[in-house]
Each structure stands twice: as structure tokens, then as C-alpha cells.
Design a protein around this motif. Structure first.
Motif, mmCIF file in Angstrom:
data_model
loop_
_atom_site.group_PDB
_atom_site.id
_atom_site.type_symbol
_atom_site.label_atom_id
_atom_site.label_comp_id
_atom_site.label_asym_id
_atom_site.label_seq_id
_atom_site.Cartn_x
_atom_site.Cartn_y
_atom_site.Cartn_z
ATOM 1 N N LEU A 194 -34.700 21.507 18.658
ATOM 2 C CA LEU A 194 -33.688 20.486 18.379
ATOM 3 C C LEU A 194 -32.398 21.112 17.863
ATOM 4 N N VAL A 195 -32.531 22.120 16.993
ATOM 5 C CA VAL A 195 -31.342 22.796 16.448
ATOM 6 C C VAL A 195 -30.562 23.483 17.557
ATOM 7 N N VAL A 196 -31.268 24.224 18.405
ATOM 8 C CA VAL A 196 -30.610 24.963 19.488
ATOM 9 C C VAL A 196 -30.026 23.994 20.511
ATOM 10 N N LEU A 197 -30.723 22.914 20.780
ATOM 11 C CA LEU A 197 -30.214 21.914 21.713
ATOM 12 C C LEU A 197 -28.892 21.336 21.219
ATOM 13 N N LEU A 198 -28.802 21.050 19.929
ATOM 14 C CA LEU A 198 -27.544 20.543 19.367
ATOM 15 C C LEU A 198 -26.415 21.540 19.574
ATOM 16 N N VAL A 199 -26.694 22.816 19.349
ATOM 17 C CA VAL A 199 -25.681 23.854 19.570
ATOM 18 C C VAL A 199 -25.254 23.870 21.038
ATOM 19 N N SER A 200 -26.227 23.776 21.947
ATOM 20 C CA SER A 200 -25.932 23.786 23.385
ATOM 21 C C SER A 200 -25.070 22.594 23.778
ATOM 22 N N ILE A 219 -18.781 39.701 20.174
ATOM 23 C CA ILE A 219 -20.182 39.686 19.749
ATOM 24 C C ILE A 219 -20.604 38.274 19.370
ATOM 25 N N PHE A 220 -19.701 37.539 18.692
ATOM 26 C CA PHE A 220 -20.042 36.177 18.288
ATOM 27 C C PHE A 220 -20.274 35.296 19.513
ATOM 28 N N GLN A 221 -19.469 35.460 20.557
ATOM 29 C CA GLN A 221 -19.669 34.684 21.785
ATOM 30 C C GLN A 221 -21.027 35.008 22.398
ATOM 31 N N ARG A 222 -21.406 36.292 22.371
ATOM 32 C CA ARG A 222 -22.712 36.687 22.909
ATOM 33 C C ARG A 222 -23.846 36.150 22.050
ATOM 34 N N PHE A 223 -23.588 36.035 20.735
ATOM 35 C CA PHE A 223 -24.614 35.457 19.863
ATOM 36 C C PHE A 223 -24.858 34.001 20.240
ATOM 37 N N VAL A 224 -23.796 33.234 20.431
ATOM 38 C CA VAL A 224 -23.950 31.832 20.826
ATOM 39 C C VAL A 224 -24.619 31.756 22.200
#
Length: 412
Positions: free
Chosen positions: A39-45, A249-254
Motif C-alpha cells: 500500500l505504501v509503495v502503491l501510493l508512491v507510484s 541517485i534520488f530519481q533511481r531510488f524512487v
């Protein structure tokens, strides 16, 4: 339509979380480990959908998880009812506490010395440098050292569990074992043992879920990701760390964080071009049988199809997404319920036999479920090898050191 699908998922999640709490009197259950991180990752997506270069999220891909979660929940409720009826009392986790066993220290020192030797010999003989995938493969990517690396992961779980203020020297072993995994350059290998150790600490009362815990957890996750990329950028490519590099790096993290959900989204939108045979799900068992019957054929569960998420490529499809592309509807339902029944049976066994080893096996599988937001980890050899290693360690502890476990152990 997207709003209806998302609303359905969150209503279903609320109902399942409530039922799990009522059934098991805790939130630390296999279904919750699978559900909450997703659910957490889905919200980020969904937040990143169409922004900062990311592709638009395809909401019908959530339907696979809506169906899968229902299938996974059915055995939970059934086994909970059976456990209560038979007075198994699977409502709290009791794990052995106290000082770390001397056997662990002895084994830990042997592993540290062996991998120190392996690192020095690989540095001398390899034409590649630390931080590259090629060096990682030579260091512990296969064979004896590959198996021994898995044993380091087992010891990392156990040492994290035993960490306390009176035994700060345990940090030496935690850092050493974690370094082995960092050199190996596989993020799942770094993350899963740490997740398992933390879950065991939560279950035994050594840690509590609060703002401080969540902050440390988030910072640690970001730190691990940045560490691996900085290692590759600074050591391998010999680049200076600038604001632009940090942003990259931050973009790759997301991207990494959302690569499973976005990978499934793109895959479904394209009509699942990577659909395959059900045997892929059983890869470790088929490979073992092939070795025993002499065929020598080795299957690889790694998805060869990569999709572009707008930032980079991904070949992971989340837990239910990967299961879906290798099954038909009946196989999908039966496997989901079968794996759930297996995990909840382990939960009952971990309560019935209150010792460190059965609980570590149980929470190892919970750790794999907790990574379901990223990929399906049950088609790797680790699911057989790591429990076997834990059972051998249990036997060594019992047979050679004479340790005996009471039927009931106090919670820390």
C-alpha cells in the motif's frame, strides 16, 4: 475507473487488517507483511504517475492484488479458527532472549575471517574493482562462496535480533556480514536479512513501532540505496559527488521503490508480453530434481523482459504480478492459498515450539512477503537453503553445546 479500483483496494485492506487483528490479536501476520508495504509503495507510484519523467500508472493492474489478497486471506482465517479450537494459542510470539549463544560468536568469527581472506584474494586476482557487478560475481556470486554468503545472511538475521546495549560488540559482526552483502551488490540480499532481524525484534518486544522506529527505518532504507549507488559512482566510475549526482541517485531510488508496481502496470497495459510457464514458480525445486536425475538443466527465474518506467528499466512485477504472469486463474488462486496456508502453519509452529530457530524460519518467510511490493521471491533457491541452514545450526547448538529449550519462554 481508477478511483473505484483504488477505493475498492483500500476498503478491502481495511477489512483484512481488521479481520487479521481479530483472528491473531497482532498486526505481525503474513498477510499484513504482504499488504502494508505494498500500500505504501502503491501510493508512491500513484503520486509519481506522470510526474518527473515517470510513466502514467495503469490502475487496472491493482485488480490482480485485490484478487490475490482475498485468496491469501482465506487460509489465515481458517487456520486461526483451527488454532483457537485446538488451544494452540497463536496470539503472541515468545523468542529466546538473553546473551548471544557462544556458537554464534564462533561461527561468526569463522565467517568473518573466511570472507576477509576471500575479499583480499579476489582483489588481488580480479581485473575488476569493488562496486562493479563483475567483481561481485567473482567475489561470491556462485559456488561455495555463494552458499557461504547465504549463511552470512542467516547470521546477520540472528545477530540483529540479539543486539542490545550490553553487547555493543555485536555491531562488529552486523557490519561485517552486511558488508559482504553490499559487496555482492544485490539490494534484496542486503534488505531481507535486516527486515527479518527487525521483525523478530518487534515480535519479541525488543523494539516497538513508533515515530522513532519508522524514522530510522526510512533513513536506513534510503541510506542502503545511496550507499550502493555511491559505491558504484565514486569507486567504479571515479566521479565526484555533486548535487546533480545526488538528484540522479534520488530519481533511481524512487524508480527502484516503484519498479515493481510500475513494472506490473506497464506489463498489463502491454498485454503481458512476458507470460510464461507455471514451472518458473517452482524453479528451485525443479533445479534440484534436475540435478538429482542427472539432466543438469538449470532454470532461471529472472524475467528477461524489461519495461521502461520513464526513468529506467525494470523486470520485476511485484509478488502477485509475477505469480499472475506464470499462472492461469486456477493456478493463481491455488498457489496463493497454498503459500498462505504454509506461512500461517509456520506461524502456529513458531508459537507451539517457542525457540529462536523456528521463529527465524517463520519470520524469514514473512520477510520475503514484506518484499512483495518489489518482486516474488519464492522462486529462488534461498527459500530452501536458508531454512536448511537454520535447522543445521539448531542441531549443532542442541547436539554439541547441550542447549535445551523449555516449552515456554518469556517474552523480552
Amino acid at each position: 475507473m481508477g478511483f473505484v479500483i483504488v477505493l475498492t483496494l483500500f476498503i478491502e485492506a481495511g477489512v483484512l487488517l481488521y479481520l487479521e487483528r481479530k483472528a491473531w490479536n497482532t498486526l505481525l501476520t503474513p498477510l499484513n507483511f504482504l499488504l502494508i508495504p505494498y500500500l505504501v509503495v502503491l501510493l508512491v507510484s500513484m503520486i509519481m504517475s506522470g510526474r518527473s519523467g515517470f510513466v502514467e500508472f495503469y490502475y487496472p493492474s491493482i485488480v490482480i492484488w485485490i484478487a490475490g489478497l482475498v485468496m491469501f486471506a482465506i487460509p489465515s482465517l481458517a487456520i486461526s479458527g483451527f488454532a483457537q479450537k485446538n488451544d494452540v494459542k497463536p496470539f503472541k510470539t515468545d523468542i529466546s532472549d538473553g546473551r548471544i549463544p557462544p556458537l554464534f560468536v564462533l561461527v561468526g568469527m569463522m565467517l568473518v575471517l573466511m570472507f576477509a581472506y576471500r575479499l583480499m584474494s579476489t582483489v588481488r586476482s580480479s581485473e575488476f574493482i569493488i562496486g562493479s557487478d563483475e567483481f561481485a560475481e567473482e567475489f561470491a556470486g556462485f559456488g561455495f562462496w555463494g552458499h557461504l554468503k547465504r549463511f552470512c545472511s542467516v547470521m546477520l538475521m540472528l545477530f540483529i535480533y540479539y543486539l542490545n546495549r550490553n553487547q555493543r560488540w555485536i555491531w562488529f559482526f552486523i557490519i561485517a556480514f552486511f558488508t559482504v552483502n553490499v559487496i555482492n551488490m544485490v539490494k534484496g540480499t542486503m534488505i531481507i536479512p535486516c527486515v527479518v532481524g527487525v521483525l523478530m525484534r518487534l515480535a519479541s518486544g525488543k523494539m516497538r513501532i513508533d515515530a522513532r522506529f519508522l524514522t530510522i527505518l526510512c533513513l536506513s532504507a534510503v541510506g542502503v540505496f545511496f550507499l550502493t549507488f555511491l559505491l558504484a559512482i565514486v569507486v567504479v566510475n571515479k566521479m565526484e559527488v555533486t548535487d546533480r549526482i545526488v538528484l540522479w541517485i534520488f530519481q533511481r531510488f524512487v524508480h527502484y521503490f516503484s519498479s515493481g508496481t510500475l513494472g506490473l502496470s506497464v506489463d498489463m497495459q502491454m498485454g503481458f508480453p512476458d507470460s510464461g510457464e507455471f514451472q518458473v514458480i517452482w524453479t528451485p525445486f525443479i533445479n534440484i530434481l534436475n540435478q538429482l536425475n542427472g539432466s543438469g538443466e538449470v532454470l532461471s527465474p529472472v524475467n528477461p523482459t524489461f519495461h521502461f518506467t520513464g526513468i529506467s528499466l525494470t523486470n520485476v512485477r511485484t509478488f502477485f504480478g509475477t505469480l499472475y504472469i506464470y499462472t492461469n486463474h486456477l493456478q493463481f488462486c491455488l498457489y496463493s492459498m497454498g503459500l498462505s496456508a504454509f506461512c500461517y502453519s509456520l506461524k502456529v509452529l513458531s508459537q507451539r515450539f517457542d525457540n529462536l530457530y523456528t521463529n527465524t524460519v517463520y519470520y524469514y518467510f514473512c520477510g520475503l512477503l514484506a518484499m512483495g511490493w518489489f518482486e516474488f521471491y519464492f522462486f529462488h533457491l534461498d527459500i530452501i537453503e536458508i531454512p536448511v541452514m537454520l535447522m543445521l545450526l539448531h542441531f549443532a547448538d542442541w547436539a554439541f553445546l547441550g542447549r535445551r529449550y523449555p516449552a515456554k519462554l518469556e517474552t523480552a
